[in-house]
Design an enzyme around this catalytic site. Structure first.
Site, short mmCIF file in Angstrom:
data_model
loop_
_atom_site.label_atom_id
_atom_site.label_comp_id
_atom_site.label_asym_id
_atom_site.label_seq_id
_atom_site.Cartn_x
_atom_site.Cartn_y
_atom_site.Cartn_z
N CYS A 31 -4.73 2.32 -3.69
CA CYS A 31 -3.31 2.96 -3.10
C CYS A 31 -2.32 1.92 -3.45
CB CYS A 31 -3.71 3.28 -1.41
SG CYS A 31 -4.81 4.60 -1.20
N ASP A 42 2.91 -4.58 8.21
CA ASP A 42 1.76 -3.73 7.89
C ASP A 42 0.62 -4.65 8.25
OD1 ASP A 42 -0.47 -2.28 6.96
OD2 ASP A 42 0.45 -1.51 5.17
N LYS A 54 -10.60 0.26 10.58
CA LYS A 54 -10.79 -1.25 9.86
C LYS A 54 -11.52 -2.38 10.53
CE LYS A 54 -7.27 0.32 6.51
NZ LYS A 54 -8.05 0.66 5.47
N GLN A 90 -4.59 -4.95 7.12
CA GLN A 90 -5.68 -5.78 6.78
C GLN A 90 -5.67 -7.12 7.38
OE1 GLN A 90 -7.91 -5.00 4.79
NE2 GLN A 90 -7.17 -3.07 4.09
N HIS A 146 0.90 -1.23 0.02
CA HIS A 146 -0.01 0.07 -0.18
C HIS A 146 0.85 1.19 -0.10
CE1 HIS A 146 -2.86 2.78 1.92
NE2 HIS A 146 -3.80 2.04 1.64
N1 PLP Z 1 -1.77 -0.62 4.72
C1 PLP Z 1 -2.72 -1.54 4.04
C2 PLP Z 1 -2.52 -2.66 3.58
C3 PLP Z 1 -4.13 -0.70 3.91
O1 PLP Z 1 -4.86 -1.48 3.30
C4 PLP Z 1 -4.11 0.45 4.44
C5 PLP Z 1 -5.59 1.14 4.13
O2 PLP Z 1 -6.41 0.77 3.30
C6 PLP Z 1 -3.27 1.21 4.93
C7 PLP Z 1 -1.99 0.34 5.22
C8 PLP Z 1 -3.47 2.55 5.53
O3 PLP Z 1 -4.24 2.63 6.40
P1 PLP Z 1 -4.85 4.06 7.21
O4 PLP Z 1 -5.47 4.72 5.90
O5 PLP Z 1 -5.62 3.86 7.95
O6 PLP Z 1 -3.62 4.65 7.68
#
Ligand code: PLP
Length: 423
Positions: A377, A211, A237, A214, A134
């Protein structure tokens, strides 16, 4: 400040009918159709227990924390710190001091890149990422690499969008300072073999950031078993409010790291000449934190714990399996990611050859079905897949097999609409 567990059942399948009653928004209609919310990878809906915790906090307990010598201040402080302890238990962190509250996953990763990264990544260093990250786990490292003159390396992908680990030995060497990798892909659903990656990284002296945006919402997570150094995720989430993220870090790393932001709360002693830092984790929580949302996040964690994360995972596997089987029956639909549901989270990303994902999303919206369409993203990943975007349905604890049927039927309508057939 007590919270209510949704289910008395410690194990067994989820009682989805009962769960749905906890989510007021699921009673909504969209364009006259019942809402079918399948955009959970973007953000989840909130149960009334979480909404009520927010109202209760503001009606009964609102005060600033850690400083006030009055009843409300003490109640708010206790509830805020109790939420930290709940988060620690949820991911099996060794202690609440390993939990830093941030605004979201993005801020948690930026914190690591700015503090640990600046101190530990030099001009000769490599930063190892994967091609499925992401942007939130990509841009902070790109910036750090540019600032320090370090090099970025990427673990590539197989044709099923799993990590290509055959050449890992060559990618990971003694200059590889950090491996930053997603646990589960938000764009194609792949669950990565974090245990193996951490083992190989640590054998090499490489620090690992996972990370977990998810994964933490969807499956049991044990950061000690995983043995990662950093783990980041977002409350919104996983049934919690927006504006709260978590950075888990090994205690000794937090002790070593410089603060990220500076100001109130994160200091011990201040003179006109300088300051000393507070203990961890407060050293990393400058200014008044998001007290109400952190406390409500604690209630979201109670809710998920009440359901049982094994059950959450089993439920999502069942829905994902059904969705993939139904979609595969549709002519020409192409589904990304590993074919076996055991290797993927509750995300199904797909395309029709001649339909733009945005068009699919727009038609589905008119049917009350909320999906995500676009690059999610993950623009570099989309480029590798040779598409500008995909349509993505993502599931959570309140979704049903019947909702998958609605999705598939609405897709049939989209297909017919754009090929000028009668549905
Ligand atoms: N990393 C992953 C795999 C994500 O799916 C997301 C959000 O969709 C993020 C990071 C970023 O999360 P946030 O927007 O809550 O900072």
């Amino acid at each position: 400040m007590s919270s209510q567990n949704v289910s008395e059942k410690p194990t067994g399948p989820l009682d989805v009918g009962r769960i749905r009653e906890d989510f007021p928004i699921l009673g909504r209609r969209v364009y006259g159709k019942p809402l079918v919310y399948l955009d959970n990878a973007a953000t989840s809906q909130k149960p009334r227990q979480v909404i009520e915790a927010l109202v209760r906090y503001y009606e009964q307990h609102n005060a600033n924390i850690h400083r006030a010598i009055h009843c409300l201040g003490e109640e708010a402080t206790a509830a805020y710190e109790e939420a930290r302890a709940k988060v620690a238990r949820f991911i099996n962190a060794p202690s609440p001091e390993c939990i830093v509250f941030t605004r979201n996953t993005t801020e948690a990763i930026n914190l690591v890149a700015h503090t640990w990264g600046r101190a530990n990544v030099g001009p000769q260093a490599d930063i190892l990422l994967t091609q499925m990250e992401h942007h939130s786990n990509l841009i902070p490292w790109q910036r750090l690499a540019a600032e320090k003159g370090a090099s970025l390396r990427y673990i590539g992908l197989t044709n099923e969008q799993t990590l290509e680990l055959d050449g890992l030995d060559e990618l990971m060497h003694d200059r590889t300072r950090i491996l930053a990798v997603t646990h589960a892909s938000n764009a194609v659903g792949t669950i990565n073999p974090i245990g193996r990656l951490v083992k190989e990284a640590h054998r090499n002296g490489t620090t690992v950031l996972v990370d977990g945006a998810q994964s933490a919402p969807h499956m049991p997570v044990d950061v000690q078993a995983m043995d990662c150094d950093f783990f980041a995720f977002s409350a919104h989430k996983m049934l919690g409010p927006t504006g709260v993220g978590v950075l888990y870090a090994r205690r000794e790393l937090l002790d070593e790291m410089e603060p990220f932001l500076a100001g109130g709360e994160m200091i011990k002693r201040v003179t006109l000449e300088g300051a000393t830092w507070n203990d961890v984790p407060w050293k990393f929580e400058a200014g008044t934190p998001n007290i109400a949302d952190v406390i409500a996040f604690g209630v979201a964690i109670d809710y998920l714990t009440g359901l049982g994360m094994e059950n959450v995972r089993a439920h999502e596997m069942e829905i994902t399996d059904y969705a993939m089987r139904r979609l595969r029956q549709m002519e020409e639909v192409f589904i990304y990611g590993p074919p076996d549901v055991a290797d993927r989270g509750g995300v199904v990303s797909f395309n029709y050859p001649d339909l733009h994902p945005h068009d699919i999303g727009t038609i589905l919206d008119r049917e009350g079905v909320a999906i995500r369409a676009g690059h999610h993203c993950t623009q570099p990943l989309m480029r590798i897949l040779g598409v500008s975007g995909t349509a993505r349905a993502s599931f959570y604890v309140y979704n049903t097999l019947e909702e998958v049927d609605v999705l598939v039927e609405a897709l049939g309508k989209a297909r017919a609409f754009f090929s000028n057939d009668t549905p």
